[in-house]
Design a protein around this motif. Structure first.
Motif, PDB file in Angstrom:
ATOM      1  N   HIS A 141      18.595 -11.359 119.539  1.00  0.00           N
ATOM      2  CA  HIS A 141      17.266 -10.577 119.801  1.00  0.00           C
ATOM      3  C   HIS A 141      16.977 -11.143 121.317  1.00  0.00           C
ATOM      4  CE1 HIS A 141      17.064  -8.978 116.147  1.00  0.00           C
ATOM      5  NE2 HIS A 141      17.485  -9.341 115.566  1.00  0.00           N
ATOM      6  N   GLY A 142      17.333 -12.546 121.970  1.00  0.00           N
ATOM      7  CA  GLY A 142      16.927 -12.409 122.963  1.00  0.00           C
ATOM      8  C   GLY A 142      15.632 -12.852 123.256  1.00  0.00           C
ATOM      9  N   LEU A 143      14.986 -13.389 122.728  1.00  0.00           N
ATOM     10  CA  LEU A 143      13.507 -14.003 122.343  1.00  0.00           C
ATOM     11  C   LEU A 143      13.428 -15.088 122.705  1.00  0.00           C
ATOM     12  CD1 LEU A 143      12.006 -12.473 118.412  1.00  0.00           C
ATOM     13  CD2 LEU A 143      12.050 -11.638 120.294  1.00  0.00           C
ATOM     14  N   GLU A 144      12.502 -14.961 124.111  1.00  0.00           N
ATOM     15  CA  GLU A 144      12.404 -16.207 125.113  1.00  0.00           C
ATOM     16  C   GLU A 144      10.993 -17.146 124.184  1.00  0.00           C
ATOM     17  OE1 GLU A 144      14.290 -17.836 126.858  1.00  0.00           O
ATOM     18  OE2 GLU A 144      15.284 -16.816 126.528  1.00  0.00           O
ATOM     19  N   ILE A 145       9.992 -15.866 123.993  1.00  0.00           N
ATOM     20  CA  ILE A 145       8.539 -16.250 122.932  1.00  0.00           C
ATOM     21  C   ILE A 145       8.639 -15.884 121.822  1.00  0.00           C
ATOM     22  CG2 ILE A 145       6.299 -16.704 123.509  1.00  0.00           C
ATOM     23  CD1 ILE A 145       6.390 -16.305 126.391  1.00  0.00           C
ATOM     24  N   SER A 146       8.441 -16.480 120.815  1.00  0.00           N
ATOM     25  CA  SER A 146       8.214 -15.260 119.832  1.00  0.00           C
ATOM     26  C   SER A 146       7.136 -16.618 118.625  1.00  0.00           C
ATOM     27  CB  SER A 146       9.413 -16.247 118.766  1.00  0.00           C
ATOM     28  OG  SER A 146      10.043 -16.233 118.194  1.00  0.00           O
ATOM     29  N   GLN A 147       7.038 -15.775 116.867  1.00  0.00           N
ATOM     30  CA  GLN A 147       6.779 -16.591 116.673  1.00  0.00           C
ATOM     31  C   GLN A 147       7.314 -15.840 115.124  1.00  0.00           C
ATOM     32  OE1 GLN A 147       2.022 -15.042 116.633  1.00  0.00           O
ATOM     33  NE2 GLN A 147       2.744 -15.218 114.637  1.00  0.00           N
ATOM     34  N   PRO A 148       6.864 -16.706 114.219  1.00  0.00           N
ATOM     35  CA  PRO A 148       7.267 -15.626 112.166  1.00  0.00           C
ATOM     36  C   PRO A 148       6.209 -15.254 112.616  1.00  0.00           C
ATOM     37  CG  PRO A 148       6.886 -18.468 112.572  1.00  0.00           C
ATOM     38  CD  PRO A 148       6.281 -17.966 113.825  1.00  0.00           C
ATOM     39  N   ALA A 149       6.857 -14.316 111.879  1.00  0.00           N
ATOM     40  CA  ALA A 149       5.555 -12.924 110.876  1.00  0.00           C
ATOM     41  C   ALA A 149       4.830 -13.675 109.960  1.00  0.00           C
ATOM     42  CB  ALA A 149       6.442 -11.350 110.566  1.00  0.00           C
ATOM     43  N   LEU A 150       3.287 -13.004 110.237  1.00  0.00           N
ATOM     44  CA  LEU A 150       2.769 -13.517 108.612  1.00  0.00           C
ATOM     45  C   LEU A 150       2.874 -12.835 107.642  1.00  0.00           C
ATOM     46  CD1 LEU A 150      -0.341 -14.257 111.628  1.00  0.00           C
ATOM     47  CD2 LEU A 150       1.347 -15.573 111.225  1.00  0.00           C
ATOM     48  N   ASP A 151       2.266 -13.503 106.637  1.00  0.00           N
ATOM     49  CA  ASP A 151       1.957 -12.585 105.178  1.00  0.00           C
ATOM     50  C   ASP A 151       0.953 -12.081 104.666  1.00  0.00           C
ATOM     51  OD1 ASP A 151       3.738 -11.342 103.061  1.00  0.00           O
ATOM     52  OD2 ASP A 151       3.491 -13.338 101.925  1.00  0.00           O
TER      53      ASP A 151
ATOM     54  N   GLN B  10      11.293  -9.988 125.340  1.00  0.00           N
ATOM     55  CA  GLN B  10      11.409 -10.924 125.161  1.00  0.00           C
ATOM     56  C   GLN B  10      10.621 -11.989 124.162  1.00  0.00           C
ATOM     57  OE1 GLN B  10      12.974 -11.681 129.895  1.00  0.00           O
ATOM     58  NE2 GLN B  10      14.309 -12.962 128.893  1.00  0.00           N
ATOM     59  N   VAL B  11      10.025 -11.180 124.093  1.00  0.00           N
ATOM     60  CA  VAL B  11       8.705 -12.322 123.389  1.00  0.00           C
ATOM     61  C   VAL B  11       8.124 -10.890 121.950  1.00  0.00           C
ATOM     62  CG1 VAL B  11       5.862 -11.419 123.168  1.00  0.00           C
ATOM     63  CG2 VAL B  11       7.072 -12.611 125.587  1.00  0.00           C
ATOM     64  N   GLY B  12       8.006 -11.539 120.740  1.00  0.00           N
ATOM     65  CA  GLY B  12       8.420 -10.941 119.288  1.00  0.00           C
ATOM     66  C   GLY B  12       8.205 -11.528 118.829  1.00  0.00           C
ATOM     67  N   VAL B  13       8.136 -10.435 117.250  1.00  0.00           N
ATOM     68  CA  VAL B  13       7.841 -11.491 116.445  1.00  0.00           C
ATOM     69  C   VAL B  13       8.589 -10.915 115.232  1.00  0.00           C
ATOM     70  CG1 VAL B  13       6.180 -10.868 114.239  1.00  0.00           C
ATOM     71  CG2 VAL B  13       5.708 -10.982 116.481  1.00  0.00           C
ATOM     72  N   VAL B  14       9.389 -12.553 114.568  1.00  0.00           N
ATOM     73  CA  VAL B  14      10.501 -12.397 113.283  1.00  0.00           C
ATOM     74  C   VAL B  14       9.780 -12.366 111.835  1.00  0.00           C
ATOM     75  CG1 VAL B  14      12.320 -14.286 112.489  1.00  0.00           C
ATOM     76  CG2 VAL B  14      11.599 -14.112 115.140  1.00  0.00           C
ATOM     77  N   ASP B  15      10.551 -11.101 111.739  1.00  0.00           N
ATOM     78  CA  ASP B  15       9.683 -10.422 110.240  1.00  0.00           C
ATOM     79  C   ASP B  15      11.474 -11.042 109.144  1.00  0.00           C
ATOM     80  OD1 ASP B  15       8.023  -8.390 110.272  1.00  0.00           O
ATOM     81  OD2 ASP B  15       9.824  -8.066 112.052  1.00  0.00           O
ATOM     82  N   ALA B  16      11.823 -11.865 109.800  1.00  0.00           N
ATOM     83  CA  ALA B  16      12.767 -12.529 108.812  1.00  0.00           C
ATOM     84  C   ALA B  16      12.284 -14.021 108.097  1.00  0.00           C
ATOM     85  CB  ALA B  16      14.712 -12.442 109.147  1.00  0.00           C
ATOM     86  N   GLN B  17      11.817 -14.189 108.901  1.00  0.00           N
ATOM     87  CA  GLN B  17      11.392 -15.491 108.420  1.00  0.00           C
ATOM     88  C   GLN B  17       9.826 -15.492 108.632  1.00  0.00           C
ATOM     89  OE1 GLN B  17      12.402 -18.720 107.606  1.00  0.00           O
ATOM     90  NE2 GLN B  17      14.670 -17.522 107.001  1.00  0.00           N
TER      91      GLN B  17
END
Length: 332
Positions: free
Chosen positions: A153-163, A245-252
């Motif tokens: 997904h081309g993410l240079e800055i990310s975080q795992p999503a918060l459940d 390039q900045v996003g939140v990863v829902d799969a993790q």
């Protein structure tokens, strides 16, 4: 050597950092890592540094949660409560694969500025800079990075999503997990596109930085501002296209438990915590807001001066959309 390449002696000279001019260029090592090495055996047979580094600022009371998080990383623990050897008694990984740095009553970004210089973490593809109260029970670093979710997904800055379905806390809607996507980048409503914090945004609580993005963020961290308030509202400056390039990863995903252990370290005036008292961490909260306003002013002043000097990087960034006023309080 082809016609367009530089002579070898020119290339070698370019390798020499300042203050190493007296050394032969090919002996100069300008980067390092935080990977532990043996004091016996052949150095050529040592294990290599990992792909990614996990840095946590921790207190001993959160040891169970930290134990569930640290596996599959090169690990450095920053101890704000002075307890280090206690971890060795409980966990084999603490003795065998972890660097411990202990300085009482210091926050995550104080440690990051002093111990995570870009030249020290350069070998790592990614740096995880997490709070200790992030529950990573359902998080798999291999899936997140090695299985190419971030790269894909081309993410240079990310975080795992918060459940938030099990009582986990969140501050910003954009960080909340979505079950219908692998990654998302925005929670903006009509007319809000491209605004922080609904787009191009991850929180200071559990960010993941690619190598180049971290090098940029490290230079933005102020030496005397230790809590990092306001940094996440400006991470976008360290990538070319924040909306992509900045996003939140829902799969993790992870759960933010919101345990204000570090806040309590600064709650007593006699301990240097300001005017707050009790377990609420009032003094630490006051400090955070003071730092946020100081950081915001410094950025505005720096942008104005850079604009007056017609610096190219600032001319490009001035196209960025206006931001919201200020973040709500964050604990932990």
């Amino acid at each position: 050597m082809n016609a367009t390449s530089e002579p070898e002696n020119v290339v070698a000279r370019k390798m020499i950092p300042k203050a190493a001019e007296r050394l032969p260029p090919y002996i100069v090592v300008s980067e390092s890592d935080l990977h532990l090495r043996r004091i016996w055996g052949n150095p050529r047979e040592d294990t290599a540094a990992g792909m990614y580094l996990l840095a946590l600022t921790v207190g001993y009371t959160e040891k169970a949660n930290v134990n569930a998080t640290v596996h599959k990383f090169d690990v450095v623990l920053y101890h704000y409560d002075g307890k280090t050897t206690e971890w060795d008694a409980d966990f084999a990984w603490s003795k065998n694969k972890t660097i411990h740095v202990s300085t009482r009553k210091q926050a995550k970004w104080w440690y990051a500025k002093r111990f995570l210089h870009p030249s020290i973490v350069a070998p790592y593809d990614y740096v995880f800079l997490w709070d200790e109260d992030v529950d990573a029970t359902f998080f798999d670093a291999d899936e997140y990075v090695r299985m190419r979710i971030v790269q894909k997904h081309g993410l240079e800055i990310s975080q795992p999503a918060l459940d938030i379905t099990t009582g986990g806390l969140h501050t910003y809607d954009v960080t909340v997990r979505r079950t219908s996507s692998e990654v998302h980048r925005s929670s903006c409503g009509p007319g809000e596109e491209g605004r922080r914090p609904c787009s191009g945004f991850v929180e200071v609580m559990a960010p993941l930085f690619g190598r180049e993005a971290w090098a940029c963020v490290w230079h933005m961290v102020q030496n005397d501002l230790v809590d990092g308030w306001g940094l996440d509202w400006n991470f976008w400056r360290c990538v070319d296209d924040p909306e992509a390039q900045v996003g939140v990863v829902d799969a993790q995903f992870v759960v933010h438990r919101g345990v204000p252990t570090l806040l309590a370290q600064g709650s007593k005036p006699e301990d240097g915590g300001g005017s707050g008292s009790g377990s609420g961490g009032g003094g630490a909260r006051e400090r955070r807001w003071a730092e946020f306003h100081a950081f915001t002013w410094r950025l505005q002043d720096a942008e104005q001066k850079a604009h007056q000097a017609a610096l190219p990087s600032v001319i490009v960034k001035e196209k960025a959309p206006a931001q919201a006023e200020a973040p709500p309080p964050q604990d932990g």
